[in-house]
Design a protein around this motif. Structure first.
Motif, PDB file in Angstrom:
ATOM      1  N   ARG A  25      16.088 -19.316   2.456  1.00 22.50           N
ATOM      2  CA  ARG A  25      16.851 -20.521   2.111  1.00 22.50           C
ATOM      3  C   ARG A  25      18.211 -20.594   2.790  1.00 22.50           C
ATOM      4  NH1 ARG A  25      17.130 -17.050  -2.115  1.00 22.50           N
ATOM      5  NH2 ARG A  25      19.204 -16.560  -2.993  1.00 22.50           N
ATOM      6  N   ALA A  26      18.778 -19.445   3.112  1.00 20.09           N
ATOM      7  CA  ALA A  26      20.114 -19.457   3.723  1.00 20.09           C
ATOM      8  C   ALA A  26      20.067 -19.444   5.243  1.00 20.09           C
ATOM      9  CB  ALA A  26      20.928 -18.259   3.212  1.00 20.09           C
ATOM     10  N   ARG A  42      16.871 -29.674   6.271  1.00 21.18           N
ATOM     11  CA  ARG A  42      17.934 -29.189   5.388  1.00 21.18           C
ATOM     12  C   ARG A  42      18.915 -30.349   5.172  1.00 21.18           C
ATOM     13  NH1 ARG A  42      19.852 -24.153   5.656  1.00 21.18           N
ATOM     14  NH2 ARG A  42      17.676 -23.552   5.325  1.00 21.18           N
ATOM     15  N   GLY A  75      15.529 -25.702  -3.635  1.00 20.56           N
ATOM     16  CA  GLY A  75      16.880 -26.121  -3.972  1.00 20.56           C
ATOM     17  C   GLY A  75      17.912 -25.148  -3.438  1.00 20.56           C
ATOM     18  N   PRO A  76      19.193 -25.542  -3.512  1.00 20.04           N
ATOM     19  CA  PRO A  76      20.262 -24.664  -3.008  1.00 20.04           C
ATOM     20  C   PRO A  76      20.269 -23.306  -3.702  1.00 20.04           C
ATOM     21  CG  PRO A  76      21.094 -26.873  -3.453  1.00 20.04           C
ATOM     22  CD  PRO A  76      19.722 -26.829  -4.024  1.00 20.04           C
ATOM     23  N   GLU A  77      19.795 -23.280  -4.958  1.00 25.15           N
ATOM     24  CA  GLU A  77      19.802 -22.024  -5.699  1.00 25.15           C
ATOM     25  C   GLU A  77      18.602 -21.145  -5.365  1.00 25.15           C
ATOM     26  OE1 GLU A  77      16.916 -24.596  -7.625  1.00 25.15           O
ATOM     27  OE2 GLU A  77      18.896 -24.916  -6.716  1.00 25.15           O
ATOM     28  N   THR A 104      22.185 -31.888  -2.203  1.00 27.51           N
ATOM     29  CA  THR A 104      22.647 -31.401  -0.910  1.00 27.51           C
ATOM     30  C   THR A 104      22.403 -29.893  -0.821  1.00 27.51           C
ATOM     31  OG1 THR A 104      24.347 -33.095  -0.774  1.00 27.51           O
ATOM     32  CG2 THR A 104      24.648 -31.146   0.591  1.00 27.51           C
ATOM     33  N   GLY A 105      21.970 -29.443   0.345  1.00 26.09           N
ATOM     34  CA  GLY A 105      21.648 -28.038   0.544  1.00 26.09           C
ATOM     35  C   GLY A 105      20.199 -27.706   0.288  1.00 26.09           C
ATOM     36  N   SER A 106      19.436 -28.697  -0.226  1.00 28.88           N
ATOM     37  CA  SER A 106      17.997 -28.467  -0.422  1.00 28.88           C
ATOM     38  C   SER A 106      17.273 -28.435   0.933  1.00 28.88           C
ATOM     39  CB  SER A 106      17.403 -29.564  -1.307  1.00 28.88           C
ATOM     40  OG  SER A 106      17.979 -29.555  -2.590  1.00 28.88           O
ATOM     41  N   THR A 107      16.159 -27.763   0.940  1.00 29.61           N
ATOM     42  CA  THR A 107      15.317 -27.707   2.152  1.00 29.61           C
ATOM     43  C   THR A 107      13.968 -28.328   1.825  1.00 29.61           C
ATOM     44  OG1 THR A 107      16.407 -25.669   2.884  1.00 29.61           O
ATOM     45  CG2 THR A 107      14.287 -26.214   3.902  1.00 29.61           C
TER      46      THR A 107
END
Length: 783
Positions: A743-744, A773, A675-677, A709-712
């Protein structure tokens, strides 16, 4: 070999041990401690020309008691002129045996007696000598034989005496003619009643291949005699001392006194002695044959015993003088040389033919436009290279045979058996005996020569049983008789030498060492040809695979990166694949798959499955489970026979900033999402159904999840997370940790970072990887 180099075999019995047929193979026949009494033996310390040992019969020949000779100068024993002649010959440069005999005249009780002195040296080493590599001292051995009657010719004229025979041998056009000429010439020269040329086989069983005899004697020609008739230590002596005479089998041995040499405390080695006393077992053997005198001449090839010229006399004792024996030895040496020449000529001719065939086959095998089996069965063919009744090959998935056919399945069974032997070339002339479990019929596959090759490929020549009848001189399986001796029983040599016929079964014509070596060379060339052909196939497969593993589509709402890493093996292709394509409705299809197997076959299956799956899934509103079921049905209906794990996913924007992912797994590993986090988890809400190709018609299920959104999202094959030294769950956990850490990063860097962490360097299995992504979304058109 010099006249002082001796090899004493370990494991022999101590001198003086009673000998019978049970232990004669261990009899120390080189140290009998006695001589035949047709002559006398003296050992002389050369430094002082003093007699150290003498045979007990010394007085019978030269009128001096043996005890009186010990410790006295040689000149006082045989006379000054004779001792001086011996000393001159012993002091000359070179091998003493090349100058034998020394012709002497001894004064025996006032009468001049012609004598032949035969000289050689013996190395002296004490029992238990701890320095066998250091030079040994030597003693001079002087053997004296009466020169009965006029000498037939002086030793320097030996060649003149047999020059005519040597010329005949040089003109002989066949091996049999060589044998016959030699047998007749030796009989004419020596006067023995029977002269035989005796040839050994690989196991030292002997065969009489030529014979010259008096008319009244029955023939031994063609008879065979078992190897046990001449034990190994006797054969070893024949290789060193090329002539052995027993002038009277009824002789009483004359002991050597003292029994042990004063300098060593050990019996004198008589390996090179002309008077050496022989084994009592051999004397008994000759008695049983009715032989009264015998002589043998060694035939050597490459310094190894090839055969013998065996001479028998039946009328009574017979003692050809030394010069006659030397002439016979010269004939034997000439025959040995001609045998080597003849064998070399035949071998060179055969080898040239084989080399020509081998060169043609090797060159033709490199022609990749022609089937390899067609090349090997062309002209010339494998049967020209190695004569056999038939040959079967299995190469590059194709089998073919020529000549006598083998029963169905037998060639593959024999090839599997040969592969288990672990040798490059496996040859036997008795397959039904060495591998009865194969059930090979002797009439077609009694002998086989097999070349096991990688991936179950092979070449296999086979020969039928060759039934042979061997005529033995007596039953070779009943070579001993038991005789009472006092209160005990003693094993003695057989007494019957009547022709005894044995039928040999379950043997084919043998494969020669030269043939095995040549087929080994063919194997090397074939491996090169197979490698070259395989590389061509692999290059084509690599090109195909690269064309199929295309770059993903570019979309504004997704970042997609893909990777394929082949396993660390020779063929850099496999069955792992990925696919990413857009649907007309704006959704995106993700595919990750792994065909069971490796190399070009797996790559070919992968190409078919990828194409079929694309065709079924494109512009198809059905869910992933339904698409995989149709693919399963196509695999069965088209007879593809492929097995594969596949995960098929469909990404559909939700309209509220998320993405719905629907997937179905045919036995494949679950996707991993971060997840984005930065929290990583596996998408394992549904179950992994059966592999494709296992059970068409089996139910398949869809699973669904909504990703922010932003998940990989990551799809992968097992080569990324499975290792021999780690559990699957450990690999998946490591993957999640790597994704959280990355993740980033851009998705290309995520791919490379994951591979660097989980699959650094060479991998054990193929790896396919898809990283997606989720970015800003575009609405999906509703149909």
């Amino acid at each position: 070999m010099s006249d002082v180099d001796l090899d004493v075999d370990a494991g022999l019995l101590p001198p003086g041990t009673p000998i019978d047929l049970d232990n004669c193979a261990r009899e120390p026949i080189h140290v009998p401690g006695s001589v035949q009494p047709r002559g006398v033996l003296l050992t002389v310390d050369e430094a002082g020309q003093v007699v150290s040992q003498a045979s007990r019969n010394l007085a019978d020949l030269i009128g001096v008691e043996w005890a009186e000779a010990l410790g006295r100068p040689l000149a006082e024993v045989i006379g000054v002129p004779a001792a001086a002649a011996v000393a001159r010959s012993a002091s000359a440069f070179g091998d003493l045996r090349d100058r034998n005999p020394v012709e002497l005249i001894l004064d025996v009780d006032g009468d001049p007696v012609p004598m032949d002195a035969i000289l050689h040296r013996v190395a002296l080493r004490a029992d238990g000598d701890a320095t066998p590599d250091l030079p040994a001292t030597t003693t001079l051995v002087v053997e004296l034989e009466p020169a009965r009657g006029p000498r037939p010719f002086s030793f320097p004229n030996t060649y003149q005496a047999i020059r005519g025979t040597v010329g005949e041998l040089n003109r002989a056009s066949s091996l049999q003619e060589l044998y016959d000429i030699t047998a007749q010439a030796v009989r004419s020269l020596t006067g023995f009643d029977r002269v035989m040329v005796y040839r050994y086989d690989a196991d030292y069983n002997g065969e009489v291949v030529a014979e010259a005899k008096t008319p009244e004697l029955n023939s031994f020609l063609g008879l065979h005699y078992p190897a046990s008739d001449i034990p190994a230590q006797a054969r070893a002596l024949y290789e060193k001392n090329w002539v052995r005479l027993i002038s009277d089998v009824d002789y009483r041995p004359a002991p050597i006194e003292p029994a042990d040499h004063p300098a060593t405390g050990a019996p004198l080695d008589l390996t090179y002695s002309t008077l050496r006393s022989v084994s009592p077992i051999h004397v008994e053997y000759l008695h049983n044959m009715g032989v009264r005198a015998s002589m043998s001449i060694s035939l050597l090839r490459d310094d190894e015993l090839w055969g013998l010229i065996a001479c028998h006399h039946y009328a009574g004792p017979h003692a050809p003088p030394f010069a006659t024996r030397a002439a016979a030895e010269f004939l034997g040496s000439t025959l040995s040389l001609r045998l080597v020449d003849r064998a070399s000529e035949d071998e060179v001719h055969r080898a040239l033919q084989v080399r020509s065939t081998l060169a043609w086959l090797t060159a033709a095998a490199l022609d990749e436009d022609r089937e390899l089996t067609d090349t090997l069965f062309g002209s010339p063919s494998l049967l020209d290279l190695l004569p056999a009744d038939g040959v079967t090959v299995c190469l590059q998935g194709r089998s073919a045979a020529r000549g006598a056919p083998l029963p169905d399945g037998l060639a593959a069974s024999i090839a599997a058996w040969a592969a288990d032997q672990g040798d490059d070339v496996v040859a036997t002339d008795s397959l039904p005996v060495v591998a009865p479990e194969l059930g090979a019929p002797a009439d077609v596959a009694c002998g086989v020569l097999v070349v096991p090759l990688p991936e179950g490929q092979y070449l296999l020549w086979h020969r039928a049983e060759t039934e042979r009848h061997i005529d033995w001189g007596g039953d070779p399986h009943n070579k001993a008789i038991a005789e009472r001796e006092g209160d005990g029983i003693r094993l003695s040599p057989r007494k019957s030498f009547e022709r005894w016929r044995e039928t040999v079964r379950n043997r084919s014509e043998a494969w020669t060492p030269e043939q095995v070596d040549e087929i080994g060379e063919l194997r090397s060339h074939l491996l090169e040809a197979l490698y070259a052909r395989q590389r061509s196939i692999v290059r084509a497969a690599e090109t195909l695979q690269r064309s199929l593993l295309t770059e993903p589509p570019v979309r504004p709402d997704l970042e997609v990166a893909v990777r394929y890493v082949p396993a660390a093996r020779e063929a850099q292709v496999g069955g792992d694949w990925y696919d990413v394509f857009s649907q007309p409705d704006g959704s995106t299809v993700l595919v990750i798959g792994d065909v069971v197997g490796h190399d070009t076959a797996a790559a070919a299956d992968m190409a078919q499955l990828r194409g079929l799956l694309r065709g079924i899934a494109y512009d198809n509103p059905d869910g992933p489970a339904r698409v995989l079921s149709r693919l399963d049905a196509a695999i069965e209906g088209l007879g593809l026979g492929a097995l594969a794990t596949v995960l098929l996913a469909r990404l559909v924007p939700t309209g509220d900033g998320g993405v719905t992912v629907t997937w179905s797994s045919a036995g494949h590993l679950p996707p991993v999402v971060v997840g984005p986090e930065g929290a990583a988890r596996t998408l394992s809400g549904g179950r992994a159904d059966l592999l494709l190709g296992v059970s068409p018609g089996a139910g398949r299920t869809d699973s669904e999840a909504v990703l922010a959104t932003g998940s990989t999202l990551v799809l992968y094959t097992d080569g990324l997370v499975e290792r021999r030294d780690q559990l699957f769950d450990t690999g998946v956990a490591r993957l999640g940790a790597a994704l959280a850490e990355l993740r980033a990063a851009p998705v290309d860097e995520v791919c490379d970072g994951v591979l660097a962490r989980l699959a650094p360097g060479a991998t054990e299995d193929d790896v396919a990887l898809v990283v997606v992504r989720l970015g800003p979304v575009s609405p999906v058109r509703v149909r």
